[in-house]
Design an enzyme around this catalytic site. Structure first.
Site, PDB file in Angstrom:
ATOM      1  N   TYR A   1       4.695  -6.741   7.756  1.00  0.00           N
ATOM      2  CA  TYR A   1       6.148  -6.715   7.551  1.00  0.00           C
ATOM      3  C   TYR A   1       6.745  -5.552   8.324  1.00  0.00           C
ATOM      4  CZ  TYR A   1       5.328  -9.881   3.621  1.00  0.00           C
ATOM      5  OH  TYR A   1       4.956 -10.955   2.836  1.00  0.00           O
ATOM      6  N   GLU A   2       7.928  -5.759   8.933  1.00  0.00           N
ATOM      7  CA  GLU A   2       8.519  -4.697   9.740  1.00  0.00           C
ATOM      8  C   GLU A   2       8.870  -3.471   8.889  1.00  0.00           C
ATOM      9  OE1 GLU A   2      11.949  -6.237  11.729  1.00  0.00           O
ATOM     10  OE2 GLU A   2      13.182  -6.248   9.924  1.00  0.00           O
ATOM     11  N   SER A   3       8.868  -3.643   7.577  1.00  0.00           N
ATOM     12  CA  SER A   3       9.138  -2.498   6.699  1.00  0.00           C
ATOM     13  C   SER A   3       8.009  -1.480   6.739  1.00  0.00           C
ATOM     14  CB  SER A   3       9.344  -2.991   5.260  1.00  0.00           C
ATOM     15  OG  SER A   3       8.273  -3.826   4.867  1.00  0.00           O
TER      16      SER A   3
END
Lengths: 254, 305, 305, 254
Positions: free
Chosen positions: A51-53
């Site tokens: 996830y880009e998080s």
């Protein structure tokens, strides 16, 4: 044998199947998320979600509403800064497949998530790139998931946020893009892939019961089709059971 | 050891001025709404708001008329939809027009990195073939001196003040953060002033027991604010959950300008400080958002004497 | 979950070949002497050895004739003095001449960062006015597209194999490191192959209980070697102390070519593997190097379901 | 009142006094380390030590042999990667003072730690830069600690590893160096500073009992001296007690 299902379920199943054997996928929430979870239970047992998080190897205990949901952190293999996520994982070439979507897509898989109308005087201001621009350039390949609508599959984007095959042919290679770009477009009516030479979006298969005319109807440009357009195999009982009873019991994506 | 503790009121009064560039960062987690609401209460104007994902926190500040410009990379209500207040400002100039400086996520990360590393630019593989550079002249490119390759570059970003929320810090500002790290470290090192807001103030010994967990050293910190539940409706890993119900509900409220102003009246202007906001939300909210326990396995640093 | 565990013998036999570029990193801490000794035992030749501080680990490999080239930034026995074997090779060509590619610390860090970030170069404020660029043409400079500023740049480094020692990993190679972090993360992401060596193999649940502590994900890892005390005379935070007596003693041994070869005979060629080396050093050594306990204060990630 | 002391002790005391009011110092092991510890107990109570190994705010329980000693990690305020240490702390402009040394120094404070003789055919191969080159450029100011020897204070360096004032005058500013460069040279016989205009090393003060001639004897070039060369104030009893009984009980640096 094939069970009846909703267009959303068919999208999830089709996207999941496309992940066969894949090890790392860059993913957002919603349909792509469900597709990845389904793939891990079926065709891609070693699939890890990025996830880009900043999360690698998430093990969510509930369906996350956002890609930053705390349930994605607890029990994950690794959680890193966004500099590391975009620099080491994405740009570093560690992402095999990334899912993208948008408000508009053109025949070469270029995407607009920025604006409808002029950027300066927008009719509708959309969210913008987020990580999509660099994902489109650096992921080894991208799959697009979008509902088929004439106002979305357009002749001319109002803004090119994330490059697909640009003008087609080998333009990506000429610009030394690390990733191969869009390979698949999964819609609620059919699946497109891209011509190996011209890189133009090409109708690959129709969902059970969908007519070619309905598809052309929803695409602004004169659609190319494969020499023989096949029917997409419907979901198996196993796929539907997993989806409905384990992955999306509340039927959020039904 | 210097004691930098301050009330939120005093920290904002001291470090946020009209016209300043302000970065309240935190990717989904640790978004300091308490600071945003205090800025609104103190009627700051003409701020340049910097943030990768403006989120509800800037949607509210923009609805309150605090900002003249937005530097960002993603304008959405995560998992829900649009930021309607931002859209009203951009599409209709309500309550006032707002200037946009737009990047991608990695471009914003790169701007903070260039600022924190004191570099004239940060290189990244993005933007080629995209229309973004045509609407943002600050996105440029540099040729490699080793081959015919070339990369996009972004310039440093140095906000006047960064407001960083985290789990715990000592009263000097040595700050520990876990869960999503976002760009909290980078924005702190890139900014001229740093205000730390934490769920807990701890003894320095707690910090020193796990030095690898310290993301921001006291060296950078001007003020330390103790503000429990200071990020609601955002969340703090291990302390409380994200209030997804609020994020979903904001979609309805924010679509309507008057409803938005009524909400600000009741929940921002109508309360004196965060403590009152927390009390107003009531115990059932905090019970609903209470997570279970999942402790990290212990590690030993060893004693060497 | 794939099980990547291997013996050190097999890991070296599989991933280190004559002529390879090899990076055994770790700044003072976590220097994997066990891997270096196995490489010597397997008579690898013509290696390009990359490391910020060659330290005793490469002094020994160079004395054993494994290397044709050194890529580095500091050639010293930390706190003691010279690396006499490296000096013999450089000054007298004993046992064979060695090529030097020389940087500063930040330059080496930048080379690993450029490699890990897949960038054509990494910019840094160094080298101007120094003679280093005159002896290393790979150190160049780039002009800023924003003003008349310019910065030094270094090219990416992609070792064929990185050998990274840490406290613990699971059998798939998810690796956790604390104490000095050095460039362990950067070298792993920059290299074509990664061999992880750890003091303890743990269940994946231990790793997943503290995801922020995971420095290297299994994704990059080819082999996992369980080698307790594998860094002696270097150290592993919380597990054992640095053997400063050995570092001081090496100064005397390494000044004399014959004494050095005798040491290699006894302590490297003379033992079958690390286990035998550990046993040969004897319990009193390990008692002497045993640290006291200093546990990190617990943190809660919270359960969210 | 002044007590008798060794040249090393005088060096430590002189260096410590120069840290008055300083908050952050970039330091190695040995004399500079003792100087910092002495300063923290006297003129710089808030002094924090930064080690290139990645340590900020160390609280060593024993004298470290190396800058990577585990005793520097346990109980430190923060321990970070070397990328963060050099990028965020040093290049980021957070280091007020850094200590440097070398095998050779010239009249403008340029340092050689690389080689005696030719780089290609070295007579003596020295350790090289380590972090010194970027420290010399980025630290807000640097203090040099070296024993006064004619073979070290030379007319012409064999190799310029770390830039001081280069050719003198405002050459650093012309090259946009963030730091102001060497401000002080502490030796075992005297203290030098640098002329505000020419940036040439200038004799500032002599240790008690040291003659100007002895100093010139150990410097290859024709030495500039301050209009009035003062005598360095010897260590106070407090400084000596702290040094001998608390900071260096084994007398390693006596």
């Amino acid at each position: 044998m094939t069970a009846t299902c909703t267009p959303s379920e068919m999208m999830i199943v089709a996207a999941a199947r496309a992940l066969a054997g894949v090890r790392t996928v860059f993913v957002g929430v919603g349909l792509p998320n469900s597709a990845c979870n389904l793939a891990r239970r079926t065709v891609a047992p070693h699939l890890e979600l990025i996830y880009e998080s900043g999360v690698f190897g998430a093990r969510p205990a509930r369906l996350p509403l956002s890609i930053g949901d705390p349930t994605l952190i607890s029990g994950a293999t690794s959680v890193c800064s966004m500099a590391d996520l975009f620099g080491l994982y994405l740009q570093g070439g560690r992402v095999e497949v990334a899912f993208l979507g948008g408000a508009q897509i053109d025949r070469f898989g270029n995407l607009n998530t920025t604006v409808i109308g002029d950027w300066d005087r927008p009719k509708v201001r959309l969210p913008g790139s987020g990580g999509a621009c660099e994902i489109a350039i650096n992921a080894r390949q991208t799959f697009v998931i979008m509902r088929l609508k004439r106002r979305a599959f357009v002749e001319q984007l109002h803004f090119l946020t994330s490059p697909g095959h640009l003008g087609g042919g080998d333009e990506r290679t000429a610009l030394r893009f690390p990733g191969r770009g869009p390979q698949l477009v999964v819609t609620d009516k059919c699946i497109f892939d891209f011509d190996p030479t011209t890189r133009e979006m090409t109708l690959h298969s129709l969902y059970p019961g969908v007519e070619l005319a309905e598809v052309q109807e929803e695409v602004e440009w004169d659609l190319k089709t494969a020499s023989e357009v096949r029917e997409t195999a419907g979901p198996t009982d196993k796929e539907l059971v997993l989806l409905r009873e384990e992955l999306d019991p509340q039927g959020l994506y039904r | 050891m210097p004691d930098k503790r301050m009330s939120m009121h005093d920290a904002i009064a001291t470090y946020v001025h009209d016209g300043d560039s302000v970065a309240i960062e935190g990717f989904t987690a640790c978004i300091c709404f308490a600071a945003a609401h205090e800025i609104i209460r103190q009627h700051r104007r003409d701020l340049v708001l910097c943030r990768m994902t403006p989120d509800l926190v800037y949607d509210q500040m923009i609805a309150a008329g605090c900002a003249r410009k937005l530097v960002f990379s993603y304008l959405g209500n995560p998992g829900v939809g649009s930021l309607h207040c931002v859209r009203r400002a951009v599409e209709k100039g309500i309550p006032r027009p707002i200037e946009l400086e737009e990047y991608s996520h990695f471009g914003m990360v790169g701007r903070y990195l260039a600022g924190a590393y004191r570099l004239p630019f940060f290189p990244l593989r993005s933007y080629r073939g995209s229309d973004l550079p045509t609407v943002n002249p600050r996105i440029r490119s540099v040729d490699s001196p080793y081959d015919d390759d070339s990369v996009a570059v972004v310039p440093p970003l140095h906000p006047d003040v960064a407001i960083v929320h985290a789990q715990r810090a000592d009263s000097d500002g040595n700050t520990q953060l876990w869960g999503l790290l976002g760009v909290q470290k980078e924005v702190a090192f890139a900014s001229r002033h740093v205000v730390i807001v934490v769920e807990e103030i701890v003894e320095t010994d707690v910090i020193r027991s796990d030095p690898n967990r310290t993301v921001i050293p006291s060296l950078l910190v001007d003020a330390v604010v103790h503000e429990p539940y200071g990020t609601h409706p955002s969340y703090v890993q291990g302390y409380y959950d994200r209030d997804n119900t609020f994020y979903l509900g904001w979609d309805g409220i924010s679509r309507d300008e008057e409803a938005t102003q009524r909400w600000l009246e009741e929940w921002v202007y109508g309360v004196q400080d965060r403590a009152e906001y927390v009390e107003k939300l009531g115990p059932e909210t905090w019970e609903r958002l209470e997570p279970g326990t999942a402790m990290a396995q212990p590690v030993n640093y060893g004693q060497y004497n």
